[in-house]
Write a protein that holds these residues in place. Structure first.
Motif, mmCIF file in Angstrom:
data_model
loop_
_atom_site.group_PDB
_atom_site.id
_atom_site.type_symbol
_atom_site.label_atom_id
_atom_site.label_comp_id
_atom_site.label_asym_id
_atom_site.label_seq_id
_atom_site.Cartn_x
_atom_site.Cartn_y
_atom_site.Cartn_z
ATOM 1 N N GLN A 139 1.138 4.391 -2.863
ATOM 2 C CA GLN A 139 1.208 5.705 -2.320
ATOM 3 C C GLN A 139 2.317 6.383 -3.077
ATOM 4 O O GLN A 139 2.001 7.700 -3.577
ATOM 5 N N GLU B 243 0.737 -1.190 -0.030
ATOM 6 C CA GLU B 243 -0.075 0.141 0.142
ATOM 7 C C GLU B 243 0.866 1.479 0.043
ATOM 8 O O GLU B 243 0.782 2.234 -0.880
ATOM 9 N N LYS B 244 1.983 1.104 0.744
ATOM 10 C CA LYS B 244 2.793 2.533 0.873
ATOM 11 C C LYS B 244 3.410 2.732 -0.358
ATOM 12 O O LYS B 244 3.780 3.505 -1.011
#
Lengths: 162, 322
Positions: free
Chosen positions: A141, A137-138
């Protein structure tokens, strides 16, 4: 070669979510942990490509650097918890190297969030699912990693107090 | 011939019978450049000099000189060291690459050395130098019959401006009086701080522009006293093949990252890599940053204590430590 890479990079930035994450997993704990997660059918993101290493002590910081410089979007290293190493002390050496590397990366302009190291044991399928989901997820981003190929068109080179 | 040169000569003369070779500096092809001297005859000791132009770190030659030395004779090797050089020497001893009892160390407190490139920029026409002396914040250059003063930042090498150890830390004989360090023990490194203050993108662009110039001559590696694998450097092996012959920036940068990683916790900041770089890449900055990290993480500085172990060659077995 350069042209190919440029095209590749441009593609990356236009095509949505084409993310490559390299995972270096220790044979004895984290690889087993990832396997457990699979066997238990825990849902995992599919961006991670796993490379099995005999021990995190084998993890040369250059593996991570080479991947990041050549455009991998994230590098995840995972091994046995401290004191649980199959070779007794491999992960203690690794911990020092990884921490030094993590702190060094921003100095050359690589986002330190793109590199993560952690400890997951063979029975911790759930923990592995969490680790890999959070890291992916990071990286999503942060977006694609530009790598170290293109010469920037710098008007004025920086002069340092040397 | 000044007093210092005389004392150096006398010091070596006393022990010359035990020595196989003496490593020192002598005058090079002109009065600006000094060059390393390998002295095997007592009569050649007259050639030895010491002045602010003696920039080379001689401990870089020690490893190969010891390897080439006659194993039966087990003779000692005499060597002249400045403060920074003595740290490299200590680091070599720490790692068992040089045996302490096979070297006879003559330590020379040093007020700094001249960066020839900087001097050439200041005075392109310089021909005959009769002497360079370093005062607190000025460099006095006597050349072509004239005396001129420059601020130290314009003439001294980058490493000397942030020198913490001007006095040799390890020696058998000390020449002259100890000098005070130019900066405090925990002073910051200005160039590293300047880079650290930039944005991530700007830092990446900085290194991309710098590395673009690299011609992969490997001079930085060859001059480095701590790059001891030279003949079997992984940058040149085919198996594992880390680097190709492509002239891509990423390949050049990878080579410098190999050096940074291999010198983590070992680099003594002697500045040789930056001095020899033909295209002026500030390679030393990578090691300096790594040294800051090592200091912060392990409270360790390379080449200070011959008995201690470099932090990345050992470990902390506590569960929460690093």
């Amino acid at each position: 070669m350069k042209k190919y890479l440029m095209e590749n990079l441009q593609q990356n930035s236009t095509e949505e979510q084409k993310i490559r994450i390299i995972g270096f997993l220790c044979n004895w704990c984290s690889y087993g942990g990832a396997d457990t997660a699979g066997v238990c059918r825990f849902k995992q993101p599919t961006d991670l490509r796993i490379i099995r290493i005999p021990c995190t002590g084998r993890m040369d910081p250059m593996f991570a650097i080479k991947a990041l410089i050549n455009g991998a979007d994230g590098v995840l290293v995972s091994g046995c918890h401290p004191n649980d190493c199959h070779y007794s002390v491999g992960n203690f050496y690794a911990r020092r190297r990884m921490e030094a590397l993590k702190r060094f990366l921003p100095f050359v302009g690589i986002d330190t969030q793109r590199f993560h190291y952690t400890w997951v044991s063979a029975s911790e399928g759930q923990v592995w699912q969490q680790v890999v989901t959070e890291f992916t997820e990071k990286i999503h981003q942060l977006g694609p990693n530009p790598g170290f190929h293109i010469n920037p068109d710098i008007q004025q080179p920086l002069s340092l107090a040397l | 011939m000044n007093d210092k040169n005389k004392i150096i000569k006398q010091t070596f003369q006393k022990v010359f019978d035990d020595l196989e070779v003496v490593l020192g500096w002598k005058q090079g092809f002109d009065s600006l450049h000094m060059t390393p001297a390998f002295i095997r005859k007592a009569s050649d000791l007259d050639q030895l000099v010491f002045n602010p132009q003696c920039v080379q770190n001689l401990s870089g030659y020690l490893f190969s000189t010891l390897k080439a030395a006659d194993p039966e004779k087990q003779g000692k090797i005499g060597i002249c060291v400045k403060g920074c050089d003595s740290r490299s020497l200590t680091a070599l001893i720490q790692e068992g690459l040089v045996e302490r009892d096979r070297v006879y160390i003559v330590g020379i407190p040093c007020k700094g050395v001249v960066d020839v490139k900087k001097l050439r920029n200041l005075k392109p026409s310089l021909t005959e130098i009769s002497g360079i002396t370093i005062e607190a914040d000025e460099v006095v250059i006597e050349a072509d019959g004239k005396t001129e003063r420059f601020p130290i930042a314009d003439v001294l090498a980058h490493k000397c401006l942030q020198c913490r150890y001007p006095n040799p830390l390890i020696y058998d004989a000390l020449i002259g009086e100890p000098v005070t360090a130019r900066v405090a023990q925990d002073a910051a490194r200005p160039a590293v701080e300047q880079l650290d203050a930039l944005s991530l993108e700007a830092r990446r662009n900085f290194w991309l522009t710098e590395m673009d110039r690299c011609i992969r001559c490997y001079a930085c590696r060859n001059a480095c006293p701590m790059c001891v694998c030279q003949d079997s450097c992984i940058a040149e092996t085919r198996s594992p093949k880390w680097l190709s012959q492509r002239s891509d920036i990423s390949e050049k940068f990878l080579f410098h990252m190999i050096r940074t990683v291999h010198l983590a916790g070992r680099c003594t900041e002697c500045g040789e890599c930056m001095r020899v770089c033909p295209v002026d890449i500030p390679v030393t900055l990578l090691m300096e940053k790594m040294n800051c990290i090592v200091k912060e993480l392990f409270d360790y500085e390379a080449g200070i204590d011959p008995e201690s172990k470099p932090p990345l060659q050992t470990y902390d077995s506590s569960k929460t430590g690093i």
